[in-house]
Write an enzyme that holds these catalytic residues in place. Structure first.
Site, short mmCIF file in Angstrom:
data_model
loop_
_atom_site.label_atom_id
_atom_site.label_comp_id
_atom_site.label_asym_id
_atom_site.label_seq_id
_atom_site.Cartn_x
_atom_site.Cartn_y
_atom_site.Cartn_z
N CYS A 1 -22.56 -50.00 20.01
CA CYS A 1 -23.47 -50.94 20.65
C CYS A 1 -24.75 -50.24 21.11
CB CYS A 1 -22.81 -51.56 21.88
SG CYS A 1 -21.27 -52.36 21.52
N ARG B 1 -27.19 -46.95 14.83
CA ARG B 1 -25.96 -46.64 15.57
C ARG B 1 -24.75 -47.40 15.00
NH1 ARG B 1 -27.00 -44.92 21.23
NH2 ARG B 1 -25.10 -45.99 21.87
N TRP C 1 -21.22 -53.77 18.57
CA TRP C 1 -20.19 -53.29 17.64
C TRP C 1 -18.88 -53.78 18.25
CZ3 TRP C 1 -15.93 -49.93 17.67
CH2 TRP C 1 -15.52 -49.46 16.42
N ASN D 1 -22.50 -51.86 27.01
CA ASN D 1 -21.85 -50.94 26.07
C ASN D 1 -20.61 -50.38 26.75
OD1 ASN D 1 -24.07 -51.27 24.48
ND2 ASN D 1 -24.65 -49.09 24.43
N GLY D 2 -19.53 -50.17 25.96
CA GLY D 2 -18.32 -49.58 26.54
C GLY D 2 -17.18 -50.57 26.55
N GLU E 1 -13.91 -32.94 4.25
CA GLU E 1 -15.23 -33.51 4.53
C GLU E 1 -15.73 -34.32 3.32
OE1 GLU E 1 -16.96 -34.17 6.91
OE2 GLU E 1 -18.99 -34.42 6.13
N LYS F 1 -16.64 -38.25 3.50
CA LYS F 1 -17.97 -38.76 3.13
C LYS F 1 -17.84 -39.88 2.11
CE LYS F 1 -20.07 -37.61 5.37
NZ LYS F 1 -20.28 -36.85 6.58
N GLU G 1 -16.47 -43.08 3.75
CA GLU G 1 -17.40 -43.72 4.68
C GLU G 1 -18.46 -44.55 3.97
OE1 GLU G 1 -18.86 -40.16 6.84
OE2 GLU G 1 -18.29 -41.28 8.62
N HIS H 1 3.59 -29.89 -2.82
CA HIS H 1 4.51 -30.30 -1.75
C HIS H 1 4.44 -31.81 -1.51
CE1 HIS H 1 5.39 -26.14 -1.04
NE2 HIS H 1 4.10 -25.88 -0.92
N LYS I 1 -22.89 -44.72 14.52
CA LYS I 1 -23.43 -43.36 14.55
C LYS I 1 -22.96 -42.62 15.80
CE LYS I 1 -26.03 -40.12 12.87
NZ LYS I 1 -25.42 -39.40 11.72
O1 M6R Z 1 -21.73 -37.36 16.89
P1 M6R Z 1 -20.45 -36.62 16.54
O2 M6R Z 1 -20.71 -35.46 15.64
O3 M6R Z 1 -19.64 -36.26 17.74
O4 M6R Z 1 -19.60 -37.68 15.72
C1 M6R Z 1 -18.29 -37.44 15.36
C2 M6R Z 1 -17.85 -38.39 14.29
O5 M6R Z 1 -17.88 -39.70 14.75
C3 M6R Z 1 -18.78 -38.29 13.06
O6 M6R Z 1 -18.82 -37.00 12.57
C4 M6R Z 1 -18.33 -39.24 11.96
O7 M6R Z 1 -17.15 -38.80 11.39
C5 M6R Z 1 -19.48 -39.40 10.98
N1 M6R Z 1 -19.63 -40.75 10.61
C6 M6R Z 1 -19.37 -38.50 9.82
O8 M6R Z 1 -20.18 -38.80 8.75
#
Ligand code: M6R
Length: 588
Positions: free
Chosen positions: A2, A30, A75, A99-100, A461, A465, A468, A484, A583
């Site tokens: 949010c 965000r 959000w 927010n929260g 990673e 990616k 996401e 395994h 974000k």
């Molecule tokens: O802002 P941060 O690095 O603490 O965020 C952590 C994760 O939310 C962030 O890395 C998330 O996995 C991203 N969307 C990765 O692309």
């Protein structure tokens, strides 16, 4: 997650609607799923919309005018993505944005309903509205009402409220959710991050937990604690880095940010001289992070143990505090966070601070962010603002900071570090080849990423990616773990991406590749000029420049980011704002 923006126009009569919408547009990165604004004009007027801010913009007419207002990108947490649940949440004479998460909202809602308050949304936020209303009815001033309600709420909140009968005033309160007050030449602002306010503000004040602020058009800004005692808060200049972030020639921020990496890395190396005494007397290292930042921490664990000989553990920050961990004396605690606002990472730092005397180091990309402020020492990645939800340049810049610490006693490696930006440029030149290879992946519904040693976290990673951005189901595994269990997934369809730099573990990874090739045919190998000859000609390859083994995690991240990007382009997803993601993850 949010986003919040609130504005008091400089002069009575200045219309703040266009600026509220611009603020919401700057908050779009965000992640959100509905948006709304409310202004005080002819009474309180509100417009809300599901989906993009562009939808909201389309609903606003010239008739909507006000010189004080609030705006929000939601959000969804409590209640579906509907217009009724979008903020601002309002009554006839109070409107709020939040927010929260209010953890005790159910009991508060029950009490309020038994007193006759009628709820129009499914949100936890609505209890705040009715509690404020109830306080006003008892005769409290808006300031007193905010303070009384603050004390009734459990959970996390940044709340901004406006009151029809106090039409020159905005009130805001913060508890574990970022809130920043901005001072422009004439107008005043409040936002969930400095980016929301950037082109209008000359100075900002970072609110702290427990703060309430009253902003008045002519009387100025006053901060209080919950006892309504006045408190002083420092003003900071707004950095120009936050202003005018544009995609330029690129179709997406993500591609721009992938291509920004050589410079982000160069700047991060330049700005972060490491004081070698930092590690004096340290017997353990604890690394706390989430998501992509956690993967950076996993790589750092290899480096710290191998080169500093300090036992290191890396923990998912969202799990850490709930297992009541024991923190040994002389542990150096790192948090890694691009946004510096991730609630779980912040809570993990707070746990460390309340349960030990250990020093805390934040690695963050955002100046004065929460994790930076909560830590003893900060190393800032100099990646510049990262607008794409998928972290790319912030990740490799995190690795640079962690490498600089790991190799601070090794002049040879510190020298080699400076070659990385040029090697990254060479890797980026392979983008057209990677784009072709991405077709193999974008046609599939699954993908597997495999690597050994320091390449294991990079496999995780790469898979994250891809998930996401393209929504293709992907999993990363340590290549040695294949037999395994995960090998059961191999058929002649599923693409398997191997990270296979030449060096210590090359032959072992090669054997794992053979095992997969014996059962499937869709293997893609990412290797270097020394390794490429070892693979049959019919295996798809991305051949990177040969790099000092220790730095391979940085270089090999680049083709994986490009694979995710091009696979997403080929699938037509919303790359910079992938569904359901945010974000800054500011709730649990
Ligand atoms: O802002 P941060 O690095 O603490 O965020 C952590 C994760 O939310 C962030 O890395 C998330 O996995 C991203 N969307 C990765 O692309």
């Amino acid at each position: 997650m949010c986003g919040i923006v609130g504005i008091i126009g400089g002069e009575k009569g200045t219309n703040v609607v266009p600026e509220l919408i611009r603020g919401l547009e700057r908050l779009e990165y965000r992640g959100y799923d509905s948006a709304g604004i409310a202004v005080i004009g002819n009474g309180i007027e509100r417009i809300r919309s599901v989906g993009k801010v562009a939808n909201l913009r389309g609903k606003i007419t010239d008739a909507m005018v006000g010189d004080l207002g609030i705006g929000h990108t939601r959000w969804a947490t409590h209640g579906k993505v509907t217009e009724d649940n979008a903020h601002p949440i309002m009554s006839k004479d109070v409107a709020i944005i939040h927010n929260g998460i209010i953890e005790n909202f159910k009991s508060l809602r029950f009490i309020l309903q038994t007193e006759g308050y009628v709820f129009e949304s499914e949100t936890d936020t609505e209890v705040i509205l009715h509690l404020l209303q109830r306080e006003l009815l008892k005769g409290s001033s808006p300031r007193q009402a905010m303070s009384n309600v603050f004390k009734m709420l459990d959970g996390t909140f940044a709340v901004v409220a406006m009151f029809l009968h106090f039409s020159d005033t905005l009130l805001a309160m913060r508890h574990k959710s970022s809130l920043i007050v901005g001072l422009g030449k004439e107008s005043m602002y409040v936002g969930s991050d400095a980016g929301a306010l950037s082109d209008s503000c000359e100075e900002v004040v970072y609110m702290e937990d427990g703060d309430i602020v009253e902003m008045h058009r002519t009387d100025g800004i006053v901060f209080f604690n919950t006892e309504l005692e006045e408190i002083k808060r420092r003003r900071h200049g707004v950095t120009s880095a936050l202003v005018n972030i544009e995609k330029g020639e690129y179709p997406h921020f993500m591609l721009k940010e992938i291509k920004d990496q050589p410079n982000a890395i160069r700047n991060t190396i330049l700005h972060n001289g490491i004081d070698k005494t930092l590690l004096d007397g340290i017997s353990n290292i604890l690394i706390l992070a989430c998501g992509t930042s956690y993967h950076a921490g996993m790589v750092a664990k290899y480096w710290f143990e191998k080169y500093l000989k300090i036992p290191s553990i890396v923990e998912i920050a969202s799990e850490f505090r709930y297992r009541s961990p024991v923190i040994q004396e002389h542990t150096l605690v790192f948090s890694i966070s691009q946004s510096g606002e991730t609630l779980d990472t912040l809570a993990a730092i707070e746990y460390v601070r309340s349960n030990s005397n250990c020093s805390t180091i934040a690695v963050a990309n955002v100046k004065n962010s929460a994790t930076a402020r909560a830590s003893d020492i900060v190393f800032y990645t100099q990646a510049g603002v990262e607008m794409g939800v998928a972290s790319t340049k912030a990740f490799t810049a995190q690795l640079i900071i962690l490498a600089s610490i790991s190799f601070c006693h090794n002049d040879f490696l510190m020298d080699k570090l400076k070659e990385i930006p040029t090697l990254c440029e060479d890797a980026l030149d392979l983008a057209p080849e990677v784009e072709k290879i991405a077709h193999i992946i974008s046609k599939s519904n699954n993908a597997i990423y495999l690597g050994r040693g320091m390449m294991y976290p990079i496999a995780l990673e790469g898979a994250l990616k891809l998930k996401e951005i393209s929504y293709i189901h992907a999993e990363g595994f340590a290549a040695g773990e294949m037999k395994h269990g995960p090998i059961a997934l191999i058929d002649d369809q599923v693409p398997v991406i191997f990270l296979c730099p030449s060096g210590e573990l090359f032959e072992k990874t090669l054997s794992n590749i053979q095992e997969v090739l014996a059962r499937g045919k869709n293997v893609i190998v990412i290797t270097d000029s020394n390794g490429e000859m070892a693979f049959p000609p019919d295996v798809a390859k991305i051949v990177l420049p040969t790099i000092q083994a220790e730095f391979a995690p940085i270089l090999y991240s680049i083709p994986l980011q490009l694979i995710a990007y091009y696979a997403a382009v080929q699938r037509g997803t919303d790359i910079d704002r992938p569904r359901n993601l945010a974000k800054s993850v500011t709730v649990e």
